[in-house]
Scaffold this motif. Structure first.
Motif, PDB file in Angstrom:
ATOM      1  N   GLU A  43       0.699  -1.319  -0.095  1.00 13.67           N
ATOM      2  CA  GLU A  43       0.034  -0.083   0.038  1.00 13.67           C
ATOM      3  C   GLU A  43       0.909   1.325  -0.028  1.00 13.67           C
ATOM      4  OE1 GLU A  43      -2.361  -0.163   3.311  1.00 13.67           O
ATOM      5  OE2 GLU A  43      -3.776  -1.836   2.805  1.00 13.67           O
ATOM      6  N   PHE A  44       2.059   1.074   0.296  1.00 13.99           N
ATOM      7  CA  PHE A  44       2.953   2.175   0.710  1.00 13.99           C
ATOM      8  C   PHE A  44       4.110   2.520  -0.674  1.00 13.99           C
ATOM      9  CE2 PHE A  44       1.595   0.631   4.478  1.00 13.99           C
ATOM     10  CZ  PHE A  44       0.899   1.909   5.046  1.00 13.99           C
ATOM     11  N   SER A  45       3.625   3.279  -1.379  1.00 14.04           N
ATOM     12  CA  SER A  45       4.734   3.534  -2.557  1.00 14.04           C
ATOM     13  C   SER A  45       5.610   4.774  -1.873  1.00 14.04           C
ATOM     14  CB  SER A  45       4.038   4.167  -3.766  1.00 14.04           C
ATOM     15  OG  SER A  45       3.146   5.421  -3.426  1.00 14.04           O
ATOM     16  N   CYS A  46       6.699   5.131  -2.842  1.00 14.65           N
ATOM     17  CA  CYS A  46       7.723   6.061  -2.270  1.00 14.65           C
ATOM     18  C   CYS A  46       6.985   7.364  -1.892  1.00 14.65           C
ATOM     19  CB  CYS A  46       8.552   6.189  -3.373  1.00 14.65           C
ATOM     20  SG  CYS A  46       9.812   4.815  -3.740  1.00 14.65           S
ATOM     21  N   ASP A  47       6.030   7.708  -2.449  1.00 14.92           N
ATOM     22  CA  ASP A  47       5.674   9.244  -2.218  1.00 14.92           C
ATOM     23  C   ASP A  47       4.949   9.371  -0.768  1.00 14.92           C
ATOM     24  OD1 ASP A  47       3.554   7.553  -3.422  1.00 14.92           O
ATOM     25  OD2 ASP A  47       2.464   9.200  -3.809  1.00 14.92           O
ATOM     26  N   VAL A  48       4.665   8.269  -0.214  1.00 16.98           N
ATOM     27  CA  VAL A  48       4.058   8.378   1.152  1.00 16.98           C
ATOM     28  C   VAL A  48       4.931   7.706   2.186  1.00 16.98           C
ATOM     29  CG1 VAL A  48       1.712   8.356   0.219  1.00 16.98           C
ATOM     30  CG2 VAL A  48       2.696   6.130   0.695  1.00 16.98           C
ATOM     31  N   ILE A  49       6.254   7.608   1.780  1.00 15.70           N
ATOM     32  CA  ILE A  49       7.161   7.058   2.896  1.00 15.70           C
ATOM     33  C   ILE A  49       8.128   8.161   3.285  1.00 15.70           C
ATOM     34  CG2 ILE A  49       9.258   5.348   3.156  1.00 15.70           C
ATOM     35  CD1 ILE A  49       7.742   3.616   1.088  1.00 15.70           C
ATOM     36  N   ARG A  50       8.495   8.214   4.380  1.00 17.91           N
ATOM     37  CA  ARG A  50       9.339   9.188   5.101  1.00 17.91           C
ATOM     38  C   ARG A  50      10.457   8.237   5.904  1.00 17.91           C
ATOM     39  NH1 ARG A  50       6.816  11.305   1.669  1.00 17.91           N
ATOM     40  NH2 ARG A  50       5.848  13.258   1.834  1.00 17.91           N
ATOM     41  N   ASN A  51      11.703   8.486   5.602  1.00 19.31           N
ATOM     42  CA  ASN A  51      12.729   7.815   6.532  1.00 19.31           C
ATOM     43  C   ASN A  51      13.581   8.864   7.277  1.00 19.31           C
ATOM     44  OD1 ASN A  51      11.987   5.225   5.340  1.00 19.31           O
ATOM     45  ND2 ASN A  51      13.474   5.866   3.697  1.00 19.31           N
ATOM     46  N   PHE A  52      13.444   8.967   8.474  1.00 20.67           N
ATOM     47  CA  PHE A  52      13.954  10.069   9.087  1.00 20.67           C
ATOM     48  C   PHE A  52      14.697   9.648  10.402  1.00 20.67           C
ATOM     49  CE2 PHE A  52      10.079   9.447  11.299  1.00 20.67           C
ATOM     50  CZ  PHE A  52      10.068   9.713  12.503  1.00 20.67           C
ATOM     51  N   SER A  53      15.734  10.221  10.961  1.00 19.99           N
ATOM     52  CA  SER A  53      16.075  10.057  12.083  1.00 19.99           C
ATOM     53  C   SER A  53      16.341  11.212  13.182  1.00 19.99           C
ATOM     54  CB  SER A  53      17.888   9.794  11.918  1.00 19.99           C
ATOM     55  OG  SER A  53      18.711   9.607  12.899  1.00 19.99           O
ATOM     56  N   ILE A  54      16.729  11.145  14.452  1.00 18.73           N
ATOM     57  CA  ILE A  54      16.728  12.059  15.617  1.00 18.73           C
ATOM     58  C   ILE A  54      18.143  12.224  15.816  1.00 18.73           C
ATOM     59  CG2 ILE A  54      15.856  12.724  17.498  1.00 18.73           C
ATOM     60  CD1 ILE A  54      13.434  10.927  17.334  1.00 18.73           C
ATOM     61  N   ILE A  55      18.729  13.267  15.545  1.00 23.19           N
ATOM     62  CA  ILE A  55      20.083  13.840  16.224  1.00 23.19           C
ATOM     63  C   ILE A  55      20.157  14.757  17.309  1.00 23.19           C
ATOM     64  CG2 ILE A  55      21.118  13.062  14.075  1.00 23.19           C
ATOM     65  CD1 ILE A  55      21.196  15.854  13.328  1.00 23.19           C
ATOM     66  N   ALA A  56      20.686  14.393  18.280  1.00 20.73           N
ATOM     67  CA  ALA A  56      20.741  15.246  19.510  1.00 20.73           C
ATOM     68  C   ALA A  56      22.056  14.930  20.310  1.00 20.73           C
ATOM     69  CB  ALA A  56      19.328  14.959  20.492  1.00 20.73           C
ATOM     70  N   HIS A  57      22.258  15.621  21.231  1.00 26.92           N
ATOM     71  CA  HIS A  57      23.338  15.338  22.378  1.00 26.92           C
ATOM     72  C   HIS A  57      22.660  14.721  23.346  1.00 26.92           C
ATOM     73  CE1 HIS A  57      27.008  16.320  24.436  1.00 26.92           C
ATOM     74  NE2 HIS A  57      26.399  16.586  25.663  1.00 26.92           N
ATOM     75  N   ILE A  58      23.308  13.807  24.129  1.00 23.53           N
ATOM     76  CA  ILE A  58      22.928  12.707  25.091  1.00 23.53           C
ATOM     77  C   ILE A  58      22.272  13.646  26.170  1.00 23.53           C
ATOM     78  CG2 ILE A  58      25.251  13.224  26.530  1.00 23.53           C
ATOM     79  CD1 ILE A  58      25.166  10.451  27.244  1.00 23.53           C
ATOM     80  N   ASP A  59      20.959  12.957  26.558  1.00 24.98           N
ATOM     81  CA  ASP A  59      20.029  13.521  27.558  1.00 24.98           C
ATOM     82  C   ASP A  59      19.176  14.736  27.180  1.00 24.98           C
ATOM     83  OD1 ASP A  59      18.865  13.070  30.233  1.00 24.98           O
ATOM     84  OD2 ASP A  59      20.113  14.777  31.112  1.00 24.98           O
ATOM     85  N   HIS A  60      19.146  14.737  25.804  1.00 24.81           N
ATOM     86  CA  HIS A  60      18.262  15.882  25.289  1.00 24.81           C
ATOM     87  C   HIS A  60      16.779  15.650  24.942  1.00 24.81           C
ATOM     88  CE1 HIS A  60      21.199  19.420  24.302  1.00 24.81           C
ATOM     89  NE2 HIS A  60      21.446  18.801  25.361  1.00 24.81           N
ATOM     90  N   GLY A  61      16.495  14.316  25.223  1.00 18.08           N
ATOM     91  CA  GLY A  61      15.070  13.751  25.268  1.00 18.08           C
ATOM     92  C   GLY A  61      14.730  13.178  24.120  1.00 18.08           C
ATOM     93  N   LYS A  62      15.874  12.459  23.418  1.00 19.98           N
ATOM     94  CA  LYS A  62      15.720  11.742  21.773  1.00 19.98           C
ATOM     95  C   LYS A  62      14.905  10.692  22.234  1.00 19.98           C
ATOM     96  CE  LYS A  62      19.345  10.128  20.433  1.00 19.98           C
ATOM     97  NZ  LYS A  62      19.131   9.140  20.969  1.00 19.98           N
ATOM     98  N   SER A  63      15.320   9.911  23.066  1.00 19.80           N
ATOM     99  CA  SER A  63      14.521   8.351  23.342  1.00 19.80           C
ATOM    100  C   SER A  63      12.986   8.953  23.694  1.00 19.80           C
ATOM    101  CB  SER A  63      15.021   7.653  24.262  1.00 19.80           C
ATOM    102  OG  SER A  63      16.326   7.254  23.928  1.00 19.80           O
ATOM    103  N   THR A  64      12.840   9.835  24.425  1.00 25.05           N
ATOM    104  CA  THR A  64      11.567  10.148  24.814  1.00 25.05           C
ATOM    105  C   THR A  64      10.438  10.528  23.630  1.00 25.05           C
ATOM    106  OG1 THR A  64      12.317  10.859  26.855  1.00 25.05           O
ATOM    107  CG2 THR A  64      10.016  11.514  26.487  1.00 25.05           C
TER     108      THR A  64
END
Length: 649
Positions: A43-64
């Motif tokens: 059901e998901f072609s390329c136009d409805v897919i988003r691949n992203f990451s979260i970059i941050a310093h340690i203990d800035h709430g990234k995992s939360t």
């Protein structure tokens, strides 16, 4: 536990399990309730897919934020609680840091469409930068997460430039705006001056309470470009991570660029040239959910009966057999920056320890390993790590996951020893030349250096500069990240430091001298010639190889005196006098003497003749003189543990 819950779920069934089947069910088939659903990836072609990451310093709430972003994927949390779904390791939960990159796919309804959002979580500490670079290679965008109370930190700057070089779309996000100490206007000004980010593009959220989380998801859909790819082109998949399952072999995480991967397909590796049959394909939602296929732009896992972990080469390109494709640019191999020896406390446990290390390195390919032998500690392994935190986390995982009882030697860095006819990289102090100079075969010695960045409030700038100069820093410079004139102004201090000065107690000193406000980041800057010497420690004239050090000649006497005093405290007293010496080549630079144990040699003599007592005293003295010449120092394992633990700090 398992038998108690299964009949409740299916009361009409009768279950009969062997012990092996129970273990298989408990390890591999007990999944998250949210993973029971099925996902139709077609059901998901390329136009409805988003691949992203979260970059941050340690203990800035990234995992939360990562857990908060998994809408509809994990059960809704009560306000104020945090399940840390993506931080699965015990060490991650105990320390509150992300060590291993994790992947999770989620389905989000927006603008009348269903979107497949693939989050590839990344660690925030400099020691795990290799995990970050692998994660960013499978993304088209990244969330730059900054703490509204702490501001821009050193690691944020480093990873930001890595993401920019890869051409990723950066979405700035200001987290923890609900905190009393938050200062959003000042931090946004820092983002503008440091990264050139428009203030209107900054999202202000609270990952803990969920405020602004919907705006983050909407921005991911609107700002991050979709991946490109075609189902009609030959298969081309990028392998960016893997782990080992004892029942299915190596499980590879892939990002499909072109073509389709289905169960039963034949695939081949560009790196090893080996061929495999795909036995399972699926996505992480966030647990493993089997699907019918993986299409272009999608991120998921495949199992293909790959038995050896070395076959899953990180950065490899997977394709159809007999179909030529150009391999995608991979990764530079991770270069170990810190080395340490790991030995079992009980020498009989070496085989078990070696097997435990091999299994653990399956999930952490950046660790290098080779066998090592020590006259004092017996058989062990010498491991290479990306940094001291990486080393400490690996040690804790060995103890937590494999119940290992180990001794870890002091961390060292790789040195270059330049001979007249060759150059040798030395990571073990015992292999370092005892003496070198114009009269020897060694022409020069080089040590690794790093370009360091320290971000600290202005009031602690003097302390930081003093710390850097005490660690042989060069090219020291600084600039303000925001306006000065107050203690809240932040300064970035840059300098060149020897790596060996960082792997000792540098981080502890950094935090103590800045009251915990300083952040630190560094990158490799090559090698530089230095006046280094090998320091050995002699007990009763015999060198102890496990205690050898490589130090700069300018501090050899200071370091020698400090360590012989520490050795004097932990070494148990013997029946004879023991000289404890620190030597550089043939020169003794420091010495302490451990006096012999005293005993009343006449205590057992009652009555008798005076000459009998005198003769007994002479025999005792002669025995001590003979023992002093030929006696060996009894240095138990717990004394080594005390010495090396102190040394590592």
């Amino acid at each position: 536990m398992l038998l108690r819950h299964l009949p409740q779920a299916c009361p009409s069934k009768i279950f009969h399990f062997s012990l092996g089947q129970l273990r298989y069910l408990s390890v591999s088939r007990v999944v998250h309730p949210a993973s029971a659903r099925t996902i139709d990836t077609t059901e998901f072609s390329c136009d409805v897919i988003r691949n992203f990451s979260i970059i941050a310093h340690i203990d800035h709430g990234k995992s939360t934020l990562a857990d908060r972003s998994l809408t509809g994927t994990i059960p809704r949390k009560h306000i104020g609680t945090n399940q840390q779904v993506l931080d699965k390791l015990k060490v991650e939960r105990e320390r509150g840091i992300t060590v291993k990159a994790q992947t999770a796919s989620m389905i989000h309804d927006a603008n009348g469409n269903k979107y497949l959002l693939n989050l590839i979580d990344t660690p925030g500490h400099v020691d795990f930068s290799w995990e970050v670079s692998r994660s960013l290679a499978a993304c088209q965008g990244a969330l730059l997460l900054v703490d509204a109370t702490q501001g821009v930190q050193a690691q944020s700057i480093s990873v930001f430039h890595i993401a920019k070089e890869r051409g990723l779309m950066i979405i700035p996000v200001l987290n923890k705006i609900d905190m009393p100490a938050a200062d959003p206007l000042r931090i946004i000004a820092q983002l503008q001056s440091t990264f050139g980010i428009d203030a209107d593009d900054v999202l202000q959220i609270s990952a803990k309470t969920g405020f602004g989380a919907e705006k983050v998801l909407q921005s991911i859909i609107e700002r991050i470009p979709p991946p490109s790819g075609s189902v009609h082109e030959p298969l081309k998949a990028f392998l960016f991570d893997s782990h080992y399952d004892q029942y299915r072999g190596v499980i590879s995480l892939v990002n499909v660029r072109h073509g389709v991967i289905r169960k039963g397909d034949k695939i081949a590796s560009c790196h090893t040239r080996k061929k495999y049959e795909v036995t399972e394909v699926g996505v992480l939602h966030p647990e493993e959910v089997p699907t019918t296929c993986l299409q272009p732009g999608q991120v998921g896992y495949i199992a293909c009966n790959m038995k050896e972990s070395s076959e899953a080469h990180i950065g490899d390109t997977l394709h159809q057999p007999n179909v030529h494709v150009d391999p995608m640019p991979g990764f530079q191999p991770a270069k170990a920056m810190v080395y340490a020896g790991i030995f079992p406390v009980d020498t009989n446990d070496f085989i078990k320890l070696e097997e435990s290390i091999r299994r653990l390195t399956l999930t952490d390919r950046s660790v290098t390993m080779q066998r090592e032998s020590s006259t004092a500690l017996g058989q062990g392994c010498r491991l290479g790590f990306l940094g001291t935190l990486h080393m400490d986390v690996f040690r804790q995982r060995l103890e937590d996951e494999y119940d290992a009882n180990i001794i870890v030697t002091a961390p060292t860095v790789p040195y270059r020893v330049i001979y007249k006819d060759k150059t040798v990289v030395v990571s073990n102090p015992t292999d370092f030349p005892d003496e070198w100079g114009p009269a020897s075969r060694v022409r020069a010695v080089e040590e690794p250096i790093v370009n360091a960045s320290i971000i600290v409030p202005e009031e602690y700038l003097g302390n930081m500069m003093d710390l850097c100069f005490s660690r042989r820093a060069q090219d020291v410079d600084h600039r303000y990240l925001d306006s000065g004139g107050s203690t809240s102004a932040r300064v970035m201090l840059t300098c060149t430091l020897p790596l060996s000065e960082i792997v000792t107690d540098f981080f502890d000193q950094l935090k103590s001298r800045s009251s915990g406000y300083a952040s630190f980041d560094y990158e490799d800057a090559g090698y530089k010639a230095s006046n280094l010497v090998k320091m050995t420690f002699l007990l009763n004239g015999k060198a102890v190889d496990a205690l050898a050090l490589i130090v700069h000649r300018s501090v050899e006497q200071e370091v020698g005196r400090m360590w012989v005093k520490k050795l004097h405290k932990v070494i148990p007293r013997q029946l004879f006098e023991v000289p404890i010496q620190a030597a550089v080549g043939k020169r003794i630079v420091a010495r302490e003497t451990l006096s012999a144990m005293r005993a009343d040699v006449t205590a057992g003599l009652y009555g008798g003749h005076y000459e009998r007592k005198l003769k007994h005293l002479e025999n005792q003295k002669e025995s001590k003189r003979r023992m002093k010449r030929i006696g060996n120092v009894d240095l138990p394992q717990d004394a080594f543990f005390d010495i090396l633990s102190t040394k590592a700090k």
